[in-house]
Design a protein around this motif. Sequence first.
Motif, PDB file in Angstrom:
ATOM      1  N   PRO A 249      76.459  70.577   8.792  1.00  0.00           N
ATOM      2  CA  PRO A 249      76.697  72.021   8.797  1.00  0.00           C
ATOM      3  C   PRO A 249      75.491  72.817   9.266  1.00  0.00           C
ATOM      4  CG  PRO A 249      77.576  71.045   6.796  1.00  0.00           C
ATOM      5  CD  PRO A 249      76.799  69.965   7.508  1.00  0.00           C
ATOM      6  N   VAL A 250      74.273  72.367   8.890  1.00  0.00           N
ATOM      7  CA  VAL A 250      73.065  73.084   9.310  1.00  0.00           C
ATOM      8  C   VAL A 250      72.891  73.010  10.824  1.00  0.00           C
ATOM      9  CG1 VAL A 250      70.547  73.156   9.143  1.00  0.00           C
ATOM     10  CG2 VAL A 250      71.911  72.766   7.094  1.00  0.00           C
ATOM     11  N   THR A 251      73.105  71.817  11.398  1.00  0.00           N
ATOM     12  CA  THR A 251      73.004  71.661  12.849  1.00  0.00           C
ATOM     13  C   THR A 251      74.026  72.543  13.555  1.00  0.00           C
ATOM     14  OG1 THR A 251      72.195  69.394  12.641  1.00  0.00           O
ATOM     15  CG2 THR A 251      73.146  70.025  14.764  1.00  0.00           C
ATOM     16  N   TYR A 252      75.223  72.638  12.985  1.00  0.00           N
ATOM     17  CA  TYR A 252      76.240  73.487  13.590  1.00  0.00           C
ATOM     18  C   TYR A 252      75.807  74.948  13.579  1.00  0.00           C
ATOM     19  CZ  TYR A 252      80.537  76.026  14.378  1.00  0.00           C
ATOM     20  OH  TYR A 252      81.464  76.895  14.876  1.00  0.00           O
ATOM     21  N   GLN A 253      75.170  75.393  12.497  1.00  0.00           N
ATOM     22  CA  GLN A 253      74.692  76.771  12.444  1.00  0.00           C
ATOM     23  C   GLN A 253      73.558  77.007  13.441  1.00  0.00           C
ATOM     24  OE1 GLN A 253      75.737  79.541  10.958  1.00  0.00           O
ATOM     25  NE2 GLN A 253      77.516  78.382  10.264  1.00  0.00           N
ATOM     26  N   VAL A 254      72.694  76.002  13.603  1.00  0.00           N
ATOM     27  CA  VAL A 254      71.629  76.101  14.624  1.00  0.00           C
ATOM     28  C   VAL A 254      72.270  76.257  16.002  1.00  0.00           C
ATOM     29  CG1 VAL A 254      69.779  74.830  15.791  1.00  0.00           C
ATOM     30  CG2 VAL A 254      69.909  74.841  13.288  1.00  0.00           C
ATOM     31  N   LEU A 255      73.277  75.458  16.258  1.00  0.00           N
ATOM     32  CA  LEU A 255      74.000  75.556  17.526  1.00  0.00           C
ATOM     33  C   LEU A 255      74.637  76.937  17.682  1.00  0.00           C
ATOM     34  CD1 LEU A 255      74.952  73.843  20.004  1.00  0.00           C
ATOM     35  CD2 LEU A 255      77.059  73.431  18.730  1.00  0.00           C
ATOM     36  N   GLY A 256      75.133  77.485  16.575  1.00  0.00           N
ATOM     37  CA  GLY A 256      75.733  78.810  16.613  1.00  0.00           C
ATOM     38  C   GLY A 256      74.745  79.876  17.055  1.00  0.00           C
ATOM     39  N   HIS A 257      73.492  79.751  16.617  1.00  0.00           N
ATOM     40  CA  HIS A 257      72.479  80.728  17.030  1.00  0.00           C
ATOM     41  C   HIS A 257      72.060  80.520  18.483  1.00  0.00           C
ATOM     42  CE1 HIS A 257      72.335  82.549  13.168  1.00  0.00           C
ATOM     43  NE2 HIS A 257      71.931  81.451  12.553  1.00  0.00           N
ATOM     44  N   LEU A 258      72.137  79.283  18.960  1.00  0.00           N
ATOM     45  CA  LEU A 258      71.930  79.058  20.393  1.00  0.00           C
ATOM     46  C   LEU A 258      73.006  79.799  21.182  1.00  0.00           C
ATOM     47  CD1 LEU A 258      70.792  77.674  22.928  1.00  0.00           C
ATOM     48  CD2 LEU A 258      72.194  75.671  22.362  1.00  0.00           C
TER      49      LEU A 258
END
Length: 348
Positions: A249-258
Amino acid sequence: MGEKTSFQLGVVGALFLSVASSVSIVICNKALMSNLGFPFATTLTSWHLIVTFVTLHVALKFNLFENKPIDMKTVILFGILNGISIGFLNLSLGFNSIGFYQMTKLAIIPFTVLLETIFLKKQFSRNVKFSLLILLLGVGIASITDLQLNFVGTILSLLAIITTCVGQILTNTIQKRLNISSTQLLYQSAPFQAGILFVTGPLVDQFLTNKNVFAHKYSNVVLGFILLSCLIAVSVNFSTFLVIGKTSPVTYQVLGHLKTCLVLGFGYTLLHDPFTLRNIVGILVAIVGMGLYSYFCTHETKKKQPGDHSSISQGKEKDTSTPLLGGKDGYQDKENHESKKLSKDSLV
């Protein structure tokens, strides 16, 4: 070695699909909502999920994936909570200023880290936490414009953060514990997500816009963009579950900010939105944070590899068909609003 390479290619493919589809749907929704005057974000999201379910049902008929039974209580609660979180995010977007809504999105990462640390006993190194801090700082500089607090908006934002975090954690947990694919989970939960949004969406949209979605005049152009948005949403919804299942989930949120940074960039180059030096500096800082996060995660994964096989086998032995969601538990991009600057784009 071949399985490892195949897995890495799968992760890269999922990340690329998620970014490409999310940026595409934001541009499509901006045209639909800002230029064509169709502001019904929550209702549109329910249509996205209906089309997603129908598409997956057709794929199932052609044996493109295998439908693995999941405990119905788990699926229903998971799907309903998914829908509720989308509703809260849309309400938060409607009640808050641009800056406060962006702060809500930024708060999802630290809150997810907190929940995974407390309830899943997951450990995050100082290096990973530092890279996330750099990332959040950059996105904040690039996207936050003002901070206007109000009681109702604050409560809605807190509810949106909690439901979104729990939902994304469960998306990852359910796939791994029950050994099911992202496609299987999305196929079974989409009807319940779509159902709750289809019922509540028109009410939420009318409350936020003072307009009735059923009284809207649907021109051929509007219908064409709605259909295009729904087709892109199939890819967005699929890639969201895929990325969370393969990473975290954290990686997905990082991707979301990208995606947020990319949307700001595309908004400037393609849509001629205002762009300042602060936006540029913020995006560059965010990219540094993303790079550090990727590097530290990759480095730590390599260090843990020798012990991973035993832990995975132990985890498989513990997998049962017991419901993950009991009566006291809860759960687009989903794919979310990439930037309120680019209008009130819908969640998918």
